[in-house]
Design an enzyme around this catalytic site. Structure first.
Site, PDB file in Angstrom:
ATOM      1  N   GLU A 110       0.837  -1.209   0.000  1.00 27.91           N
ATOM      2  CA  GLU A 110       0.000   0.000   0.000  1.00 27.91           C
ATOM      3  C   GLU A 110       0.869   1.255   0.000  1.00 27.91           C
ATOM      4  O   GLU A 110       2.096   1.184   0.069  1.00 27.91           O
ATOM      5  CB  GLU A 110      -0.906   0.020   1.241  1.00 27.91           C
ATOM      6  CG  GLU A 110      -2.331  -0.461   1.002  1.00 27.91           C
ATOM      7  CD  GLU A 110      -3.183   0.537   0.226  1.00 27.91           C
ATOM      8  OE1 GLU A 110      -2.631   1.578  -0.220  1.00 27.91           O
ATOM      9  OE2 GLU A 110      -4.384   0.300   0.049  1.00 27.91           O
ATOM     10  N   ARG A 149      -8.431   1.422  12.938  1.00 19.90           N
ATOM     11  CA  ARG A 149      -7.040   1.815  12.733  1.00 19.90           C
ATOM     12  C   ARG A 149      -6.947   2.791  11.566  1.00 19.90           C
ATOM     13  O   ARG A 149      -7.895   2.973  10.811  1.00 19.90           O
ATOM     14  CB  ARG A 149      -6.147   0.605  12.467  1.00 19.90           C
ATOM     15  CG  ARG A 149      -6.389  -0.085  11.112  1.00 19.90           C
ATOM     16  CD  ARG A 149      -5.214  -0.967  10.747  1.00 19.90           C
ATOM     17  NE  ARG A 149      -5.395  -1.757   9.547  1.00 19.90           N
ATOM     18  CZ  ARG A 149      -5.179  -1.352   8.299  1.00 19.90           C
ATOM     19  NH1 ARG A 149      -4.828  -0.079   8.081  1.00 19.90           N
ATOM     20  NH2 ARG A 149      -5.338  -2.170   7.275  1.00 19.90           N
ATOM     21  N   ASN A 187      -5.790   4.180   7.878  1.00 16.05           N
ATOM     22  CA  ASN A 187      -5.693   3.578   6.563  1.00 16.05           C
ATOM     23  C   ASN A 187      -4.923   4.523   5.641  1.00 16.05           C
ATOM     24  O   ASN A 187      -3.776   4.835   5.908  1.00 16.05           O
ATOM     25  CB  ASN A 187      -7.085   3.233   6.020  1.00 16.05           C
ATOM     26  CG  ASN A 187      -7.034   2.280   4.849  1.00 16.05           C
ATOM     27  OD1 ASN A 187      -6.208   1.366   4.825  1.00 16.05           O
ATOM     28  ND2 ASN A 187      -7.883   2.475   3.865  1.00 16.05           N
ATOM     29  N   GLU A 227     -15.698  -3.576  10.665  1.00  8.19           N
ATOM     30  CA  GLU A 227     -16.681  -4.324  11.439  1.00  8.19           C
ATOM     31  C   GLU A 227     -17.770  -3.431  12.028  1.00  8.19           C
ATOM     32  O   GLU A 227     -18.754  -3.928  12.584  1.00  8.19           O
ATOM     33  CB  GLU A 227     -15.979  -5.087  12.576  1.00  8.19           C
ATOM     34  CG  GLU A 227     -14.897  -6.043  12.099  1.00  8.19           C
ATOM     35  CD  GLU A 227     -15.432  -7.078  11.133  1.00  8.19           C
ATOM     36  OE1 GLU A 227     -16.550  -7.576  11.361  1.00  8.19           O
ATOM     37  OE2 GLU A 227     -14.745  -7.389  10.138  1.00  8.19           O
ATOM     38  N   ASN A 246     -10.450   5.841   2.321  1.00 10.18           N
ATOM     39  CA  ASN A 246      -9.410   5.339   1.440  1.00 10.18           C
ATOM     40  C   ASN A 246      -8.955   6.432   0.490  1.00 10.18           C
ATOM     41  O   ASN A 246      -8.960   7.598   0.849  1.00 10.18           O
ATOM     42  CB  ASN A 246      -9.924   4.093   0.696  1.00 10.18           C
ATOM     43  CG  ASN A 246      -8.873   3.001   0.625  1.00 10.18           C
ATOM     44  OD1 ASN A 246      -7.695   3.274   0.448  1.00 10.18           O
ATOM     45  ND2 ASN A 246      -9.309   1.765   0.772  1.00 10.18           N
ATOM     46  N   ASP A 304     -10.069   1.544  -4.283  1.00 14.04           N
ATOM     47  CA  ASP A 304      -9.083   1.588  -3.197  1.00 14.04           C
ATOM     48  C   ASP A 304      -8.331   2.919  -3.286  1.00 14.04           C
ATOM     49  O   ASP A 304      -8.960   3.967  -3.338  1.00 14.04           O
ATOM     50  CB  ASP A 304      -8.168   0.365  -3.297  1.00 14.04           C
ATOM     51  CG  ASP A 304      -7.499   0.003  -1.991  1.00 14.04           C
ATOM     52  OD1 ASP A 304      -7.089   0.912  -1.242  1.00 14.04           O
ATOM     53  OD2 ASP A 304      -7.360  -1.201  -1.701  1.00 14.04           O
TER      54      ASP A 304
END
Length: 298
Positions: free
Chosen positions: A23, A106, A108, A126, A153, A205
């Protein structure tokens, strides 16, 4: 840009990295090198195209996004904190820690704006709608810029600096905001690119912007990088030999090489065999140059 032009482009495998979750590619004009991260292996890499060499630092946590800093340092998003990585020693100093809720949230993707402020989003897959977008300024102040996200993102700015783009991957949408460079404020959100009705089970993404204002986005589970005009018109796709490209970034001497990180995480054995080069780094000779990398504090 004709669709046929994109269909004729090919992706070259430039590094057999076999990353779990490659990434955050980031081009450094000074070093003529590409920084990138392998999130789940806790590594920050530097790839030198001229030699093909790649080395890495272990940062001890999930490092998901980078920004260039003054001196031989990088700003790194690590789990729930921002830190600076000293490239000469490999040590990481924490600059700011965030109290994320709910558990499992967290950082990204992240990127610097033209004024040198670092924008970084969180992800909470989640717990839909519990992620957010933050702005970290060079004076150390932190500002919450957007809420209600799930996986914040790909983000970027138009060539004239008047538009800010942000992706929410599970929503399969890329948003456009009015951007005020002087204040760092965003407003008037609209949907720039909507893939929610696509028959394919794909998610946008990371993204990059070229000098014509076109938006290049990696399509997770789509096996390609898609290009859209500033008005949202599909201009075509460049196919990769792997199912999970993660993020494109322009680099090279003229910013006309589109580097693309990829992932192998979550693939079945059959999918790995079919996409043998999953986790590798690819390069595409782009028809239009990209925008340069902005430094933190610039």
């Amino acid at each position: 840009m004709p669709t046929a032009t994109l269909a004729e482009l090919s992706a070259q495998n430039v590094l057999h990295a076999r990353a779990r979750l490659g990434e955050g590619p980031l081009w450094d004009d000074t070093k003529q090198a590409l920084y990138w991260v392998d999130i789940l292996n806790h590594r920050v890499h530097i790839f030198e195209p001229s030699s093909g060499d790649d080395c890495h630092w272990d940062v001890g946590d999930v490092g998901s996004a980078l920004a260039l800093m003054a001196g031989d340092r990088l700003l790194v998003a690590l789990g729930n904190r921002l830190g600076q990585l000293d490239l000469s020693s490999g040590t990481v100093e924490t600059l700011h820690t965030f109290d994320f809720e709910p558990p499992g949230t967290r950082f990204n993707d992240g990127k610097c704006d033209p004024q040198g402020r670092f924008w970084i989003g969180s992800m909470s897959p989640e717990h839909p709608g519990q992620a957010a977008l933050y702005r970290y300024d060079p004076d150390g102040s932190v500002h919450t810029m957007e809420t209600g996200l799930t996986i914040s993102n790909g983000l970027g700015w138009s060539p004239d600096g008047s538009t800010f783009y942000l992706t929410d991957s599970p929503q399969r949408q890329i948003y456009a905001y009015r951007f005020d460079g002087a204040t760092g404020e965003i407003s008037d959100r609209t949907v720039a690119i909507d893939l929610s009705d696509a028959d394919e089970a794909i998610e946008p993404d990371g993204l990059a912007i070229d000098t014509d204002g076109n938006i290049w986005t990696a399509l997770w589970d789509g096996g390609c990088v898609a290009c859209f005009s500033p008005t949202g018109e599909s201009l075509g796709r460049v196919t990769l030999p792997v199912p999970r490209p993660t993020c494109p970034s322009f680099g090279g001497p003229n910013h006309q090489t589109l580097y693309v990180t990829t992932a192998s995480v979550g693939l079945s054995q059959q999918e790995i065999q079919q996409g043998f080069y999953s986790g590798d780094l690819f390069a595409i000779a782009a028809p239009v140059p990209g925008l340069p990398t902005h430094r933190f504090g610039a």
